[in-house]
Design a protein around this motif. Structure first.
Motif, PDB file in Angstrom:
ATOM      1  N   THR A  24     -34.825  38.730  11.849  1.00 39.48           N
ATOM      2  CA  THR A  24     -34.523  37.428  12.481  1.00 39.48           C
ATOM      3  C   THR A  24     -35.243  36.474  11.907  1.00 39.48           C
ATOM      4  O   THR A  24     -35.164  35.201  12.154  1.00 39.48           O
ATOM      5  N   ILE A  29     -37.452  32.176  17.732  1.00 42.16           N
ATOM      6  CA  ILE A  29     -38.951  32.088  18.447  1.00 42.16           C
ATOM      7  C   ILE A  29     -39.661  30.901  18.059  1.00 42.16           C
ATOM      8  O   ILE A  29     -40.131  30.109  18.910  1.00 42.16           O
ATOM      9  N   THR A  32     -38.318  27.772  19.517  1.00 40.87           N
ATOM     10  CA  THR A  32     -38.610  27.781  20.855  1.00 40.87           C
ATOM     11  C   THR A  32     -40.077  27.064  21.207  1.00 40.87           C
ATOM     12  O   THR A  32     -40.365  26.048  21.871  1.00 40.87           O
ATOM     13  N   SER A  88     -34.724  25.352  13.038  1.00 41.00           N
ATOM     14  CA  SER A  88     -33.498  25.595  13.732  1.00 41.00           C
ATOM     15  C   SER A  88     -32.693  25.808  12.572  1.00 41.00           C
ATOM     16  O   SER A  88     -31.373  26.320  12.770  1.00 41.00           O
ATOM     17  N   HIS A  91     -32.648  29.179  11.366  1.00 41.48           N
ATOM     18  CA  HIS A  91     -32.204  30.089  12.405  1.00 41.48           C
ATOM     19  C   HIS A  91     -30.780  30.182  12.375  1.00 41.48           C
ATOM     20  O   HIS A  91     -30.124  31.089  12.194  1.00 41.48           O
ATOM     21  N   SER A 100     -24.210  37.573  12.731  1.00 43.23           N
ATOM     22  CA  SER A 100     -24.372  37.621  14.241  1.00 43.23           C
ATOM     23  C   SER A 100     -23.492  36.693  14.724  1.00 43.23           C
ATOM     24  O   SER A 100     -23.002  36.741  15.710  1.00 43.23           O
ATOM     25  N   TYR A 101     -23.288  35.604  14.005  1.00 50.10           N
ATOM     26  CA  TYR A 101     -22.330  34.278  14.818  1.00 50.10           C
ATOM     27  C   TYR A 101     -21.145  34.878  15.171  1.00 50.10           C
ATOM     28  O   TYR A 101     -20.608  34.441  16.110  1.00 50.10           O
ATOM     29  N   VAL A 114     -26.983  22.510  20.408  1.00 57.89           N
ATOM     30  CA  VAL A 114     -28.288  22.204  20.515  1.00 57.89           C
ATOM     31  C   VAL A 114     -28.910  21.696  19.252  1.00 57.89           C
ATOM     32  O   VAL A 114     -29.604  20.863  19.061  1.00 57.89           O
ATOM     33  N   ILE A 118     -30.698  18.166  18.433  1.00 58.49           N
ATOM     34  CA  ILE A 118     -31.902  18.307  17.950  1.00 58.49           C
ATOM     35  C   ILE A 118     -32.083  17.000  17.036  1.00 58.49           C
ATOM     36  O   ILE A 118     -32.938  16.249  16.985  1.00 58.49           O
ATOM     37  N   ILE A 195     -28.848  35.542  25.407  1.00 55.70           N
ATOM     38  CA  ILE A 195     -29.311  36.691  24.458  1.00 55.70           C
ATOM     39  C   ILE A 195     -29.277  38.026  25.167  1.00 55.70           C
ATOM     40  O   ILE A 195     -28.611  39.040  24.561  1.00 55.70           O
ATOM     41  N   LEU A 201     -29.963  40.982  20.778  1.00 59.14           N
ATOM     42  CA  LEU A 201     -29.414  40.858  19.593  1.00 59.14           C
ATOM     43  C   LEU A 201     -28.514  41.766  19.127  1.00 59.14           C
ATOM     44  O   LEU A 201     -28.553  42.865  19.440  1.00 59.14           O
TER      45      LEU A 201
HETATM   46  C1  HEM Z   1     -33.993  24.861  19.138  1.00 62.35           C
HETATM   47  C2  HEM Z   1     -33.117  25.464  18.924  1.00 62.35           C
HETATM   48  C3  HEM Z   1     -32.803  26.880  19.176  1.00 62.35           C
HETATM   49  C4  HEM Z   1     -33.709  27.600  19.832  1.00 62.35           C
HETATM   50  C5  HEM Z   1     -34.995  27.440  20.622  1.00 62.35           C
HETATM   51  C6  HEM Z   1     -33.083  29.101  19.784  1.00 62.35           C
HETATM   52  C7  HEM Z   1     -33.519  30.236  20.038  1.00 62.35           C
HETATM   53  C8  HEM Z   1     -33.068  31.629  19.805  1.00 62.35           C
HETATM   54  C9  HEM Z   1     -34.005  32.707  20.033  1.00 62.35           C
HETATM   55  C10 HEM Z   1     -35.457  32.811  20.530  1.00 62.35           C
HETATM   56  C11 HEM Z   1     -33.138  33.825  19.676  1.00 62.35           C
HETATM   57  C12 HEM Z   1     -33.285  35.245  19.568  1.00 62.35           C
HETATM   58  C13 HEM Z   1     -34.447  35.533  18.291  1.00 62.35           C
HETATM   59  C14 HEM Z   1     -33.545  35.043  17.051  1.00 62.35           C
HETATM   60  O1  HEM Z   1     -32.349  35.537  16.840  1.00 62.35           O
HETATM   61  O2  HEM Z   1     -34.292  34.604  16.050  1.00 62.35           O
HETATM   62  C15 HEM Z   1     -31.891  33.378  19.436  1.00 62.35           C
HETATM   63  C16 HEM Z   1     -30.366  33.911  19.029  1.00 62.35           C
HETATM   64  C17 HEM Z   1     -29.435  33.309  18.554  1.00 62.35           C
HETATM   65  N1  HEM Z   1     -29.166  31.942  18.163  1.00 62.35           N
HETATM   66 FE1  HEM Z   1     -30.415  30.571  18.734  1.00 62.35          FE
HETATM   67  N2  HEM Z   1     -31.859  29.023  18.965  1.00 62.35           N
HETATM   68  C18 HEM Z   1     -31.866  27.604  18.438  1.00 62.35           C
HETATM   69  C19 HEM Z   1     -30.760  27.207  17.894  1.00 62.35           C
HETATM   70  C20 HEM Z   1     -29.418  27.694  17.413  1.00 62.35           C
HETATM   71  C21 HEM Z   1     -28.641  27.177  16.581  1.00 62.35           C
HETATM   72  C22 HEM Z   1     -28.518  25.910  15.799  1.00 62.35           C
HETATM   73  C23 HEM Z   1     -27.585  28.350  16.440  1.00 62.35           C
HETATM   74  C24 HEM Z   1     -26.249  28.316  15.613  1.00 62.35           C
HETATM   75  C25 HEM Z   1     -25.440  27.330  15.669  1.00 62.35           C
HETATM   76  C26 HEM Z   1     -27.937  29.488  17.295  1.00 62.35           C
HETATM   77  C27 HEM Z   1     -27.308  30.465  17.293  1.00 62.35           C
HETATM   78  C28 HEM Z   1     -28.068  31.856  17.718  1.00 62.35           C
HETATM   79  C29 HEM Z   1     -27.264  33.163  17.824  1.00 62.35           C
HETATM   80  C30 HEM Z   1     -25.791  33.443  17.381  1.00 62.35           C
HETATM   81  C31 HEM Z   1     -28.308  33.898  18.385  1.00 62.35           C
HETATM   82  C32 HEM Z   1     -28.050  35.554  18.512  1.00 62.35           C
HETATM   83  C33 HEM Z   1     -28.254  36.250  17.058  1.00 62.35           C
HETATM   84  C34 HEM Z   1     -28.130  37.652  17.026  1.00 62.35           C
HETATM   85  O3  HEM Z   1     -27.662  38.240  18.262  1.00 62.35           O
HETATM   86  O4  HEM Z   1     -28.419  38.325  16.025  1.00 62.35           O
HETATM   87  N3  HEM Z   1     -29.238  29.187  17.746  1.00 62.35           N
HETATM   88  N4  HEM Z   1     -31.814  31.951  19.440  1.00 62.35           N
END
Ligand code: HEM
Length: 341
Positions: A24, A29, A32, A88, A91, A100-101, A114, A118, A195, A201
Motif C-alpha cells: 500500500t 494512512i 488520513t 493522496s 495513493h 485495486s480500482y 475526495v 483536496i 474498505i 483491501l
Molecule cells: C485524503 C484522501 C484519502 C484518504 C485519507 C484515503 C484513505 C484510504 C485508506 C486508509 C485506505 C486503506 C489503506 C490503503 O489502501 O492505503 C484506502 C483505500 C483505498 N482508497 Fe483511499 N484515501 C484517500 C484518497 C483516495 C483517492 C484519491 C483514491 C482514488 C481515486 C482512493 C481510492 C482508494 C481505493 C480504491 C482503496 C482500496 C484499495 C484496495 O482495496 O487495495 N483513495 N484509502
C-alpha cells in the motif's frame, strides 16, 4: 457510533498482507494522518485569522510575530497541505498500479471526488494570507478556469468582486473552513468505512488472516505519530512563506500544483478542455474494466497493462510540465533557463 466506527475500521480479522508497506506504500494512512493534522492546525489558526480584506495579511503578520508558536502552526498547516496533495496522489496511483480500482469501484469513485476536493481546498487556502503568492495564485487559477466552457459562470460565483474583494474573501474563507472540510470529513469517513464493508483491501498473494487487530491498530498509530513528527520537523526547518502584501501590478505567480495546467494553457488555452475531459474520464475507470478482477494480482499486472501504462505516461507528463514551468519559465511565461525562480 464512534466506537462502532472504530471497531469497523480495526476488525479482528483482516488479511495480514495488507499491512505490508510494499502493498500500500501506507499512502492512504499517511493521507488520513495529514488530514487530521490539517484539521487540528486549521482550527488553531482560526483563532487569529481574519478574512476581512484589509485585515487578512495583517492578521497573518500578527500570528507570525506575536502569537506563541503561531508561525510554527502555520508552517505545519502549510507543510501538511503539500503533503496531502502528494500522498493522496501517490495513493491514487497505487490503487491504479495494483489494479485495486477495478474491484473497489465504489471506493475509487469516492476517493476520486475526495482528491478533487483536496485540490480545491488547497486552492481556496492559498488565498487566505492575501500576500503576493496568494493573490497571484488565485488570479491565475481563475484565468485558467475562464478558458473552460462554463468557466465564466463558476468564476462569477467564486469571485463576485474580484480576487481580494470582501465577498470573494468571505466565499473562499467559508469554502475553506466550513463547506469543503465538512464534505471531506463525510466522504473520507465513508471511504474508510467502505474498505471494511468491501471485505478489507484487495487480496494479494496470500489469503492468511490475522485474528488480532493489535498490529493493525499499532501500525496505524505508529504511522500517524511518524507523520506528525516528520511534518513538524519539516515545518520547523522550512518556514511557511509570506511575501509582501498582494500587489495587482506585479507579475503572476501560480500555485505549484496548478503549474502544469498553466503550461498546457500557455500552448493553447483550448487544450485545457481535453485535460478536464481526461480527468473526468478517470472517475469512470472501474466502469471500463468490469471484467478485470485483480484479486491475487501484483503491482503492474500484465492483464491491466493499458491502464497502468496510460496512467504512468500521464503522471510523468504532469511532472515534466511542472518541472518546465518551475525551471524554464520566467517573467511573462517566456521560455529559458531560470534557476532562481
Ligand atoms: C485524503 C484522501 C484519502 C484518504 C485519507 C484515503 C484513505 C484510504 C485508506 C486508509 C485506505 C486503506 C489503506 C490503503 O489502501 O492505503 C484506502 C483505500 C483505498 N482508497 Fe483511499 N484515501 C484517500 C484518497 C483516495 C483517492 C484519491 C483514491 C482514488 C481515486 C482512493 C481510492 C482508494 C481505493 C480504491 C482503496 C482500496 C484499495 C484496495 O482495496 O487495495 N483513495 N484509502
Amino acid at each position: 457510533l464512534i466506537s462502532k466506527f472504530f471497531l469497523h475500521l480495526f476488525p479482528k480479522k483482516f488479511y495480514k498482507d495488507t499491512l505490508k508497506f510494499s502493498k500500500t506504500l501506507y499512502a492512504g494512512i499517511i493521507s488520513t494522518a495529514l488530514f487530521v493534522t490539517l484539521a487540528v492546525t486549521g482550527f488553531l489558526l482560526m483563532f487569529y485569522y481574519s478574512p476581512e480584506t484589509s485585515m487578512s495579511y495583517k492578521s497573518i503578520i500578527f500570528l507570525e510575530e506575536k502569537v506563541f508558536s503561531g508561525a510554527f502552526i502555520r508552517a505545519v498547516h502549510r507543510m501538511a497541505s503539500h503533503g496531502i496533495l502528494i500522498f493522496s496522489a501517490l495513493h491514487l496511483l497505487r490503487t491504479v498500479f495494483t489494479g485495486s480500482y477495478a474491484s473497489r469501484g465504489k471506493n475509487w469513485k469516492l476517493g476520486y471526488i475526495v482528491f478533487c476536493l483536496i485540490i480545491f481546498e488547497a486552492y481556496t487556502g492559498y488565498l487566505m494570507p492575501m500576500d503576493q503568492l496568494a493573490y497571484w495564485a488565485t488570479v491565475t487559477g481563475m484565468e485558467l478556469m475562464n478558458t473552460l466552457p462554463a468557466g465564466e459562470i463558476i468564476k462569477q460565483i467564486l469571485i463576485p468582486d474580484d480576487v481580494g474583494g470582501r465577498l470573494t474573501m468571505l466565499r473562499f474563507f467559508t469554502l475553506h473552513i466550513v463547506l469543503i472540510p465538512s464534505l471531506l470529513v463525510m466522504l473520507i469517513s465513508a471511504h474508510l468505512y467502505n474498505i471494511r464493508r468491501d471485505g478489507g483491501l484487495v487480496k494479494y498473494s496470500t489469503t492468511e488472516k490475522s485474528d488480532n487487530n493489535k498490529r493493525l491498530i499499532n501500525t496505524s498509530l505508529i504511522i500517524g505519530i511518524a507523520v506528525i513528527i516528520v511534518t513538524s520537523v519539516l515545518a520547523y526547518i522550512i518556514k511557511a512563506p509570506l511575501d509582501i502584501a498582494a500587489d495587482p501590478a506585479s507579475p503572476p505567480n501560480p500555485a505549484w500544483f496548478l503549474l502544469w495546467i498553466q503550461e498546457v494553457v500557455s500552448w493553447k488555452a483550448f487544450y485545457f478542455n481535453f485535460t478536464v475531459i481526461l480527468m473526468a474520464a478517470y472517475y469512470f475507470l472501474p466502469n471500463y474494466r468490469k471484467n478485470f478482477s485483480p484479486d491475487r494480482s501484483k503491482w503492474f499486472s500484465k492483464e491491466d497493462m493499458p491502464v497502468w501504462i496510460t496512467t504512468a505516461i500521464l503522471t510523468i507528463t504532469i511532472i515534466v510540465l511542472t518541472v518546465i514551468a518551475v525551471y524554464f519559465r520566467g517573467e511573462n511565461w517566456e521560455f529559458g533557463l531560470f534557476l532562481q525562480q
